[in-house]
Design an enzyme around this catalytic site. Structure first.
Site, PDB file in Angstrom:
ATOM      1  N   GLU A  79       6.413  75.113  -3.326  1.00 19.51           N
ATOM      2  CA  GLU A  79       7.692  74.448  -3.595  1.00 19.51           C
ATOM      3  C   GLU A  79       7.513  73.637  -4.874  1.00 19.51           C
ATOM      4  O   GLU A  79       7.467  74.247  -5.943  1.00 19.51           O
ATOM      5  CB  GLU A  79       8.183  73.637  -2.385  1.00 19.51           C
ATOM      6  CG  GLU A  79       7.137  73.042  -1.497  1.00 19.51           C
ATOM      7  CD  GLU A  79       7.659  72.681  -0.128  1.00 19.51           C
ATOM      8  OE1 GLU A  79       8.440  73.455   0.464  1.00 19.51           O
ATOM      9  OE2 GLU A  79       7.287  71.602   0.365  1.00 19.51           O
ATOM     10  N   GLU A  81       3.867  61.363  -4.065  1.00 19.19           N
ATOM     11  CA  GLU A  81       4.839  61.257  -2.988  1.00 19.19           C
ATOM     12  C   GLU A  81       4.128  61.180  -1.632  1.00 19.19           C
ATOM     13  O   GLU A  81       4.453  60.357  -0.777  1.00 19.19           O
ATOM     14  CB  GLU A  81       5.760  62.473  -3.051  1.00 19.19           C
ATOM     15  CG  GLU A  81       6.607  62.748  -1.848  1.00 19.19           C
ATOM     16  CD  GLU A  81       7.195  64.152  -1.916  1.00 19.19           C
ATOM     17  OE1 GLU A  81       6.711  65.034  -1.193  1.00 19.19           O
ATOM     18  OE2 GLU A  81       8.123  64.370  -2.721  1.00 19.19           O
ATOM     19  N   GLN A 134      -8.606  66.597 -24.978  1.00 22.22           N
ATOM     20  CA  GLN A 134      -7.832  65.427 -24.585  1.00 22.22           C
ATOM     21  C   GLN A 134      -7.572  65.390 -23.095  1.00 22.22           C
ATOM     22  O   GLN A 134      -7.808  66.364 -22.370  1.00 22.22           O
ATOM     23  CB  GLN A 134      -6.503  65.406 -25.344  1.00 22.22           C
ATOM     24  CG  GLN A 134      -5.643  66.648 -25.120  1.00 22.22           C
ATOM     25  CD  GLN A 134      -4.445  66.675 -26.054  1.00 22.22           C
ATOM     26  OE1 GLN A 134      -3.358  66.230 -25.678  1.00 22.22           O
ATOM     27  NE2 GLN A 134      -4.646  67.189 -27.261  1.00 22.22           N
ATOM     28  N   ASP A 138       9.385  57.728  -8.673  1.00 23.94           N
ATOM     29  CA  ASP A 138       9.971  57.437  -7.370  1.00 23.94           C
ATOM     30  C   ASP A 138       8.897  57.250  -6.315  1.00 23.94           C
ATOM     31  O   ASP A 138       9.063  56.477  -5.373  1.00 23.94           O
ATOM     32  CB  ASP A 138      10.949  58.532  -6.951  1.00 23.94           C
ATOM     33  CG  ASP A 138      10.254  59.773  -6.413  1.00 23.94           C
ATOM     34  OD1 ASP A 138       9.329  60.258  -7.095  1.00 23.94           O
ATOM     35  OD2 ASP A 138      10.637  60.251  -5.337  1.00 23.94           O
ATOM     36  N   TRP A 163      12.622  60.216 -14.441  1.00 24.73           N
ATOM     37  CA  TRP A 163      11.954  61.298 -13.733  1.00 24.73           C
ATOM     38  C   TRP A 163      10.435  61.249 -13.885  1.00 24.73           C
ATOM     39  O   TRP A 163       9.701  61.679 -13.007  1.00 24.73           O
ATOM     40  CB  TRP A 163      12.482  62.640 -14.231  1.00 24.73           C
ATOM     41  CG  TRP A 163      12.067  63.780 -13.362  1.00 24.73           C
ATOM     42  CD1 TRP A 163      11.011  64.625 -13.548  1.00 24.73           C
ATOM     43  CD2 TRP A 163      12.697  64.193 -12.147  1.00 24.73           C
ATOM     44  NE1 TRP A 163      10.943  65.541 -12.527  1.00 24.73           N
ATOM     45  CE2 TRP A 163      11.972  65.293 -11.650  1.00 24.73           C
ATOM     46  CE3 TRP A 163      13.813  63.738 -11.429  1.00 24.73           C
ATOM     47  CZ2 TRP A 163      12.321  65.950 -10.471  1.00 24.73           C
ATOM     48  CZ3 TRP A 163      14.158  64.398 -10.255  1.00 24.73           C
ATOM     49  CH2 TRP A 163      13.413  65.491  -9.794  1.00 24.73           C
ATOM     50  N   ASP A 165      16.814  70.775   8.298  1.00 29.53           N
ATOM     51  CA  ASP A 165      15.665  70.415   7.466  1.00 29.53           C
ATOM     52  C   ASP A 165      15.162  69.092   8.039  1.00 29.53           C
ATOM     53  O   ASP A 165      15.755  68.041   7.815  1.00 29.53           O
ATOM     54  CB  ASP A 165      16.107  70.276   6.003  1.00 29.53           C
ATOM     55  CG  ASP A 165      14.973  69.919   5.059  1.00 29.53           C
ATOM     56  OD1 ASP A 165      13.979  69.320   5.514  1.00 29.53           O
ATOM     57  OD2 ASP A 165      15.076  70.218   3.856  1.00 29.53           O
TER      58      ASP A 165
END
Length: 765
Positions: free
Chosen positions: A68, A79, A244, A252, A325, A522
């Site tokens: 995913e 997360e 590098q 989040d 983001w 879900d």
């Protein structure tokens, strides 16, 4: 009620607030579920379970064949670690043992935050020239992106020096977003090919690069693998390439870790325990999380068109004060140079006004830097405005905003509306699939708004949550032993051009719509949404919302197995194992699995070790024309959301709203009720406590309790809660709250009108 103040003095406020929490028998059931689930996930707290590696890496999923956002189940992401902190915080409140919060944070720090040896050269960072500009593109075939060495294009970094002064070094204290838990790809740490977990990266090539089109590569680029320039020339076009390192944060997750640490600290404090060490580290994480406030190249926010024409930022005029983001940092392996970037793209599902509230108002979490707390206070206001700007008439929340259209400061079409000069984007950051179609983004973002509302009472957050809760109630149905809910959304229209004075405006965003495009089940998403619904419903005393949330969690017990909670998932998208991954013509190289990477290579070509997976046979059969493969996945984040939701029901004693997990038909009705209290108490502006509350004081107005640090009425109501004909409820209507004018009578009884809606007259009128 003047006597209440004397009661506080008499009893001692701390004694009242710190009184041991008493759970009803109904709530104890949820506590036991949560604790049993915790023990399954963690191996009774030993971390010797299928959810963890021998190195205590919490896997993205137990199952290995999983694609995913991570492209292998035993990868882990920031997360996952943030949810681990949540898991431990709730277990701490239920058991009184908060040591797991400290343990989870220690591994978060060890595995995901690069130490000084893994980010050399940070002291060489030039705050006046943070990075070299390279355009993003919606088309993966536009990569590698050409680096533009043009003076004056990139603005200044206004927070690096104050962070260095506050913490005594130039290192970044932030989580890199993804690691290879078992070193499945074989890169190891610092190119040794063996150590685990190891820092890797995947996404690097714009909005059209789905997980199926990525080329996983090591963060520590020694050029041992890949082509002649390692993997660098797949992403950027330069005259020459240096060895590098590069890391990218998913902000989040950092914000969620702060949220979970806060609840752990808050509950521990209530129980007389000290988690100040975790609070201090969470505060530091929040200080560096401010890089998520800035445009990618520190350009001025608002109407930024043309990479060479839009003004380079100075001071903090390059801050949008939202949670973007990503942000990223890197440098040379020899420690002779380094760079930092923010991100121009923001998504509603990534916001956390709660983290902003924590970092700006809670003294134990106040950032050490000179301007950190002030910046987060600004961010809290700005994030709440963003949610209101993106709220549809249906109540769900649309995508986000960007300061860099298409990632290269292009000019959007004239019909696109803006928020502080940033343009509306219904699918921020990635388009395959569109980033805001999955309703998990609704739960993730709004849970943080509604928990902030619960804790702070901020009426702006309340307005957003109340409207969103209506959408939830309309789109979650319990039917027998199953739950059906919105799993995907489609979007149309634009929000209104934003003005802060619009916050309380009625008829806002009449042309913006989110339409349910798919329903199903879900489990993780549903638990996230129920958590959010619980927070706003507890704050507002909304019995209907609490009943729905608690009974959804009851029904989720039907999806329990020996490893947690799961459903059978048919994966049609696994046809993409055979999809070509874009590699420019003429480029060739080899990865640590020994795969030849060249033009025409497919997803499975680049990952040959997948053919050794015990589940590969059914995917291979599907690629050869057989049936779609199906899996029962146990994702760490989803398991945690279910555990936490059950835990919150126990912690806040909401079990009385349960109807035992059974239902018939489409049931969003109110099957529970809050506690009752006297009209005299309510007339003074106080709420009734929940059922089974503890009486701590009595006066002429009735019995009083304390919940969430607030006085509330505990019993003594003169009349029972309103009840009406069951046929009224079955048709989706509510009972009227009191006896009033009868507007209509039929076989179902007398009908009244409240707030412009029909309601059934109570049977005791």
């Amino acid at each position: 009620m003047p006597s209440i103040r004397s009661a506080i003095a008499l009893l001692g406020a701390s004694a009242v607030m710190a009184a041991p929490m008493k759970r009803s028998g109904a709530s104890q059931k949820f506590a036991e579920r949560a604790m049993d689930h915790y023990n399954i996930i963690t191996g009774n707290g030993s971390y010797q379970s299928e959810y963890f590696s021998p190195e205590n890496v919490p896997y993205h999923s137990i199952e290995t064949l999983m694609v995913e956002a991570p492209d292998h189940g035993h990868e882990s992401v920031s997360e996952t670690y943030s949810f681990w902190v949540w898991l431990e915080a709730v277990n701490g409140k239920l058991t009184g043992d908060y040591s797991g919060v400290e343990t989870a944070w220690s591994y978060l720090e060890k595995h995901l935050i690069p130490d000084s040896k893994n980010q050399p050269g940070m002291s060489k960072y030039n705050t006046s020239s943070p990075a070299t500009y390279a355009p993003e593109s919606d088309d993966i075939e536009d990569y590698p992106a050409k680096l533009e060495f043009v003076n004056g294009v990139v603005g200044e970094d206004p927070i690096a020096k104050e962070l260095s002064q506050a913490y005594g070094n130039w290192d970044i204290y932030a989580m890199h977003w993804i690691i290879d838990g078992d070193n499945w790809y074989g890169y190891g740490q610092q190119g040794d090919g063996k150590s685990k977990p190891s820092f890797i990266n995947t996404f690097q090539r714009g909005a059209s690069e789905s997980a199926w089109k990525t080329v996983p590569h090591p963060c520590w680029e020694t050029m041992k693998w890949g082509g002649k320039n390692g993997f660098l020339d797949l992403f950027t076009l330069d005259n020459s390439y240096a060895k590098q390192w590069r890391y990218t944060a998913a902000p989040d997750a950092d914000a969620r870790a702060i949220q979970a640490a806060y609840f752990g600290w808050l509950w521990a404090d209530e129980d007389g325990q000290d988690l100040s060490s975790v609070a201090k580290k969470a505060s530091k994480l929040g200080d560096y999380l401010r890089y998520a406030h800035y445009d990618k190249y520190f350009k001025k926010i608002g109407n930024c068109v043309g990479y060479d024409r839009c003004s380079a930022g100075s001071g903090k005029n390059s801050a949008h004060y939202l949670i973007s983001w990503y942000f990223a940092w890197g440098g040379g392996l020899q420690g002779d140079w380094s760079w930092r970037i923010g991100s121009s793209h923001t998504h509603s599902g990534y916001q956390s006004p709660l983290a902003a509230w924590i970092l700006s108002t809670q003294s134990a979490f106040k950032p050490k830097s000179a301007t950190g707390a002030k910046d987060w206070a600004t961010s809290m206001d700005r994030q709440l405005e963003l949610f209101r700007w993106l709220q549809t008439p249906e109540g769900c929340i649309a995508g986000g905003a960007t300061n860099s259209w298409q990632g290269h400061y292009a000019q959007p079409s004239s019909d696109i509306t803006s928020f502080y000069g940033m343009w509306y984007d219904w699918q921020p950051v990635y388009h395959d699939p569109p980033s805001n179609n999955w309703t998990g983004m609704q739960g993730w973002g709004m849970e943080r708004v509604c928990s902030m509302y619960y804790l702070s009472g901020d009426e702006r957050a309340g307005l957003v949550c109340q409207n969103w809760a209506k959408w939830v109630k309309d789109n979650v149905q319990i039917s027998g032993n199953e739950v059906i809910h919105a799993t995907n959304l489609a979007w149309s229209g634009n929000p209104d051009e934003w003005k802060s004075s619009n916050f309380n405006k009625s008829n806002l965003n009449r042309s913006l719509h989110g339409t349910v495009s798919a329903t199903g089940i879900d489990l993780g998403t549903l638990a996230s949404i129920m958590k959010a619904l619980m927070w706003v419903s507890m704050k507002d005393g909304d019995d209907e919302g609490l009943s729905l949330a608690v009974n959804v969690m009851e029904v989720l017990e039907n999806y329990k197995d020996d490893l947690g909670y799961a459903t059978y998932e048919e994966r049609l998208d696994y046809a993409n194992f055979g999809q070509e991954t874009y590699i420019p013509s003429g480029w060739s190289g080899k990865n640590a699995q020994g795969a030849n990477i060249k033009s025409g290579a497919t997803f499975i070509d680049i990952r040959p070790k997948y053919k050794e997976d015990p589940d590969w046979a059914q995917v291979e059969d599907f690629l050869n024309g057989g049936n779609p493969p199906a899996f029962t996945y146990h994702r760490f984040w989803g398991q945690t959301e279910i555990m936490v939701a059950n835990g919150l029901i126990a912690i806040y004693d909401l079990g009385s709203y349960s109807n035992g997990g059974s239902s018939s038909g489409n049931n969003n009705s109110n099957t529970g009720s809050s506690g009752k209290c006297s009209a005299s108490i309510m007339s003074q502006g106080y709420k009734c406590c929940s059922k089974n509350c503890q009486v701590v004081y009595t006066d002429a107005d009735g019995d009083w309790g304390v919940e969430n640090g607030q006085w509330c009425g505990c019993g003594g109501a003169s009349t029972p809660a309103a009840k009406c004909n069951a046929n009224v409820i079955a048709q989706g209507y509510k009972c009227c709250s009191s006896c009033s004018d009868v507007w209509y009578t039929d076989a179902d009884g007398d009908w009244g009108v409240e707030n412009g809606n029909w309601c059934g007259m109570p049977s005791n009128c």
